[in-house]
Design a protein around this motif. Sequence first.
Motif, PDB file in Angstrom:
ATOM      1  N   ILE A  36       0.928  -1.260   0.025  1.00 35.63           N
ATOM      2  CA  ILE A  36       0.073  -0.052   0.040  1.00 35.63           C
ATOM      3  C   ILE A  36       1.094   1.371  -0.070  1.00 35.63           C
ATOM      4  N   ASP A  37       1.761   1.221   0.788  1.00 35.17           N
ATOM      5  CA  ASP A  37       2.792   2.274   0.886  1.00 35.17           C
ATOM      6  C   ASP A  37       3.562   2.620  -0.450  1.00 35.17           C
ATOM      7  N   VAL A  38       3.833   1.508  -0.973  1.00 29.45           N
ATOM      8  CA  VAL A  38       4.572   1.817  -2.451  1.00 29.45           C
ATOM      9  C   VAL A  38       3.917   2.219  -3.457  1.00 29.45           C
ATOM     10  N   ALA A  81      -4.468   2.232  -6.314  1.00 26.22           N
ATOM     11  CA  ALA A  81      -4.688   0.835  -6.876  1.00 26.22           C
ATOM     12  C   ALA A  81      -4.675  -0.055  -5.699  1.00 26.22           C
ATOM     13  N   LEU A  82      -3.901   0.102  -4.834  1.00 21.90           N
ATOM     14  CA  LEU A  82      -3.746  -0.959  -3.611  1.00 21.90           C
ATOM     15  C   LEU A  82      -4.217   0.294  -2.375  1.00 21.90           C
ATOM     16  N   THR A  83      -5.165  -0.126  -1.737  1.00 20.58           N
ATOM     17  CA  THR A  83      -5.396   0.762  -0.665  1.00 20.58           C
ATOM     18  C   THR A  83      -5.880  -0.102   0.586  1.00 20.58           C
ATOM     19  N   ASP A  84      -5.660   0.863   1.885  1.00 20.01           N
ATOM     20  CA  ASP A  84      -5.762   0.116   3.297  1.00 20.01           C
ATOM     21  C   ASP A  84      -7.348  -0.045   3.224  1.00 20.01           C
ATOM     22  N   LYS A  85      -7.799  -1.211   3.519  1.00 21.27           N
ATOM     23  CA  LYS A  85      -9.316  -1.586   3.849  1.00 21.27           C
ATOM     24  C   LYS A  85      -9.676  -1.181   5.214  1.00 21.27           C
ATOM     25  N   ALA A 116       3.885   3.616   6.946  1.00 20.17           N
ATOM     26  CA  ALA A 116       5.456   3.842   7.301  1.00 20.17           C
ATOM     27  C   ALA A 116       5.708   5.484   7.170  1.00 20.17           C
ATOM     28  N   ARG A 117       6.807   5.816   7.716  1.00 17.66           N
ATOM     29  CA  ARG A 117       7.365   7.044   7.572  1.00 17.66           C
ATOM     30  C   ARG A 117       8.079   7.228   6.117  1.00 17.66           C
ATOM     31  N   LYS A 118       7.671   8.335   5.269  1.00 14.39           N
ATOM     32  CA  LYS A 118       7.845   8.521   4.204  1.00 14.39           C
ATOM     33  C   LYS A 118       8.931   9.944   4.075  1.00 14.39           C
ATOM     34  N   ASP A 119       9.824   9.759   3.179  1.00 13.71           N
ATOM     35  CA  ASP A 119      10.651  10.940   2.772  1.00 13.71           C
ATOM     36  C   ASP A 119       9.897  11.829   1.894  1.00 13.71           C
ATOM     37  N   GLN A 120      10.927  13.034   1.493  1.00 13.36           N
ATOM     38  CA  GLN A 120      10.226  13.784   0.506  1.00 13.36           C
ATOM     39  C   GLN A 120      10.066  13.214  -0.990  1.00 13.36           C
ATOM     40  N   TRP A 121      10.451  12.173  -1.302  1.00 11.53           N
ATOM     41  CA  TRP A 121      10.248  11.534  -2.574  1.00 11.53           C
ATOM     42  C   TRP A 121       9.024  10.577  -2.537  1.00 11.53           C
ATOM     43  N   GLY A 122       8.426  10.434  -1.212  1.00 14.94           N
ATOM     44  CA  GLY A 122       7.537   9.580  -1.271  1.00 14.94           C
ATOM     45  C   GLY A 122       7.775   8.023  -0.960  1.00 14.94           C
ATOM     46  N   GLU A 123       9.282   7.887  -0.339  1.00 15.84           N
ATOM     47  CA  GLU A 123       9.465   6.594  -0.160  1.00 15.84           C
ATOM     48  C   GLU A 123       9.865   6.474   1.151  1.00 15.84           C
ATOM     49  N   VAL A 124       9.668   5.195   1.526  1.00 17.65           N
ATOM     50  CA  VAL A 124       9.622   4.959   3.214  1.00 17.65           C
ATOM     51  C   VAL A 124      11.072   5.064   3.391  1.00 17.65           C
ATOM     52  N   LYS A 125      11.078   5.853   4.482  1.00 17.62           N
ATOM     53  CA  LYS A 125      12.533   6.455   5.021  1.00 17.62           C
ATOM     54  C   LYS A 125      13.097   5.122   5.636  1.00 17.62           C
ATOM     55  N   GLU A 126      14.450   5.714   5.825  1.00 13.20           N
ATOM     56  CA  GLU A 126      15.296   4.675   6.568  1.00 13.20           C
ATOM     57  C   GLU A 126      14.930   4.674   8.147  1.00 13.20           C
ATOM     58  N   SER A 127      14.956   3.571   8.800  1.00 20.42           N
ATOM     59  CA  SER A 127      14.621   3.397  10.371  1.00 20.42           C
ATOM     60  C   SER A 127      15.637   3.875  11.211  1.00 20.42           C
ATOM     61  N   SER A 128      15.503   4.297  12.191  1.00 24.30           N
ATOM     62  CA  SER A 128      16.485   4.589  13.326  1.00 24.30           C
ATOM     63  C   SER A 128      17.385   3.586  13.542  1.00 24.30           C
ATOM     64  N   LYS A 129      16.836   2.275  13.288  1.00 23.70           N
ATOM     65  CA  LYS A 129      17.526   0.971  13.919  1.00 23.70           C
ATOM     66  C   LYS A 129      18.070   0.479  12.692  1.00 23.70           C
ATOM     67  N   GLY A 130      18.174   1.183  11.551  1.00 25.95           N
ATOM     68  CA  GLY A 130      19.022   0.567  10.358  1.00 25.95           C
ATOM     69  C   GLY A 130      18.018   0.008   9.598  1.00 25.95           C
ATOM     70  N   GLY A 131      18.417  -0.130   8.233  1.00 30.83           N
ATOM     71  CA  GLY A 131      17.608  -0.747   7.204  1.00 30.83           C
ATOM     72  C   GLY A 131      16.201   0.240   6.869  1.00 30.83           C
TER      73      GLY A 131
END
Lengths: 370, 458
Positions: free
Chosen positions: A210-212, A217-221, A262-277
């Motif tokens: 859903i996030d990507v 097209a893919l939504t959270d029910k 998930a948290r997203k960055d300015q490009w709309g992509e999921v951010k890096e986690s503070s725990k890495g990855g």
Amino acid sequence: MSEQQLFKVTIDNITVEVAPGTTVLEAARMIGGDVTPPAMCFYSKLKGSGGKCRTCLVEVSKGSEKDPRPMPKLMASCRTAVMDGMEVKNITSDRVKDARAGVVEFLLINHPLDCPICDQAGECHLQDLGYEHGKEGTRYEFNRRTFEKHDLGPYIQLHMTRCILCYRCVYVADQLTENRGHGILDRGDHAQIATYIEKALTSDFIGNVIDVCPVGALTDKTFRFKNRVWFTKPVDAHRDCDKCCGEVQLWMRGEEVLRVTARKDQWGEVKESSKGGTGWICNECRFEKKKTADWVVEGPSMVNRHSVISQGHYLGMQQPHETIAKVMGRAPRLLMDIHEVSEVNDPSVDLSAIEGPATGATFKKEKSKS
Amino acid sequence: MGRKLLLEKAHIEGIRGYDVYRREGGYRSVEKALKTMSPDAITEEVKKSGLRGRGGAGFPTGMKWSFLAKPEGIPRYLVVNADESEPGTFKDRYLMEFIPHLLIEGMIVSSFALGSRVSYIYIRGEYAWIVGILEQAIAEAKNNGWLGKNILGSGFDCEIYVQRGAGAYICGEETALLESLEGKRGNPRIKPPFPAVKGLWDCPTVVNNVETIAAVVPIINEGGDAYSKIGVGRSTGTKLISACGNINKPGVYEIDMTISVEEFIYSDEYCGGIARGKRLKACIPGGSSVPILPANLLLKTAKGETRYMNYESLSDGGFATGSMMGSGGFIVLDEDQCVVRHTYTLARFYRHESCGQCSPCREGTGWMEKILLNIEKGKGKMSDINLLWDIQRKIEGNTICPLGDAAAWPVAAAIRHFRDEFEWHVENPEECLRKNYGLANYARPIQPAPVGEGAGTA
């Protein structure tokens, strides 16, 4: 890493130094602003994504320092690695603008344009792309392609009619889950995302599709039709989760958690986690923890003030610097203050803070208080 | 009559079987190559021959082979592209059906040159019966010691496998073919990396057309220099042409690329003229993807020179007044044929076969088909013609693989050369519905428009 040879790449006459192996698109994102080509299918966190939507096409006017020949075709910047001395034209090239307008038109001819009832509206990449590069009318005079809606399990709904076949969800299932349960069926303009025979997608991380998804097209029910995103207030929150990083964004209205992403960055992509990855989140965090008590709230998320999501709550808003008084020697005369005549547009009312939709009563009550 | 190198013995009784093929001098090139030549010497010989890929693009084969990365310890593969799905092209089918051992022989020599211990034939799903023919030929070759371990005592091992496709045109594109061969959905890969570096299972791979690999046999037997003397200029050797359409003698012909187009169409040795005494209207000289040419530009180039059946001459004048050799699917249209309907048929094909991976091709091919169907049914508008031109322009060159170009070129060429026929369809809707095409463009061939101006004042 500092001794590593950096490559110089010039994009729209702005030079930037990047590490070898960087793509043109990533280099352009380092520069930022208008120079960055739009990307609908590329997702830097998903290996192998990109190259499909063709919105990020750029003209390479100089291949590299060693081989200065220009590339004859427009290149997909998301999948073209930079070379030392490469010169790229994005918005300074008429060819690129023409091709991009064509791609936007192609992407929209079969899109239902049902933004008024689409949950993605307000955070839809195709909407942004259409506003920036599209035309007001369409030259397409035929019936648009339609599909039935499908339930992919209890949490995700697939509305294939809106899909632009970016393949991001396929990569998510490949790279985040043990077993991909969906894929592309058929070819060409009748190709579709499907589970072949209607099956539920059950993996713990499948909610990330859903996030990507760049469109609706893919939504959270658990969130469908509950609210428009610009009436909800994003806050950063976390919890201890044994499956994922547990770092999320809550989309709240009043005290109610309407949606978790998930948290997203300015490009709309999921951010890096503070725990890495990458900060992918699990289905449990996303779909089942809908109480404020489940979360440790960190504070409001920063929202770009150009985003429609910043409407209704003005936190972090910056007033532009007024120079009129300086130039004129006096303050400009106010002809009319809209808030004096408007019955509904009260700046003291934070729309995201009230329960349910705003009505006339909301504003009357507030006014009588003040 | 030109020399035949590939099909010379195709009509000998029983040539499909090993015994007759061997008696007629088959597998001589394997003996010569494995016993007396080094792999590099074979590549050098192919380079000298000037052989160009027979699949459509015409890329020099020797050069392609020399690009093959050869890292230590990583297997290399040869994949033969027998996914011959281009409308109008059926030369490989003929070759594999009648003289399968020629392909096997060429593959053994090529595999030796490239160091491929496992080679594949990726064959079109619709050629179901040919799979059996090829597999029998492979079994016979293996029984007689031409395949397997330590071939002819040279220490070279080679196995050949046949893999059937599932009937997708896109799997004839080399990277889509490799994806399909790996068992995935046949979507073209983004290049670079090219197959020569990262191909099948990420190993260096050469993908060649059936006819190209078969042509390696005469090159080794007679030497690259002798082969390069056949033909003209950079179009060396012989080429199989599959002629079809409104001609008296459709079929597969082997030509040596020195004959003129006029001779090819009208001489009794080849196509035998236009069927039922009609006049020639247009022709697609290299399979459905290449631009259509009206009769006046087909027989003579824009400069008034005779056009010959070879790579350079057919592409003389670029896309404005020329076409391409392509894969050798020679489709002839007589004066009764409707170019609009013909273009619609092709557009429908490309719409059906687009893989749907990248947006211009996925959406554009369907759009073009719908507009062309409208025009064909007499429901078109004048502005549709300019719209078609604009759509094809935005597909061409903006896609991952050449299918987008292949879908755009026929539409572009049809509008460029037969715009008046499209306009006639718009102006005479009732006549179109009766399929009375009446006015054939033949009567008044229009002047070719330079590239970019075909859209008029769009």
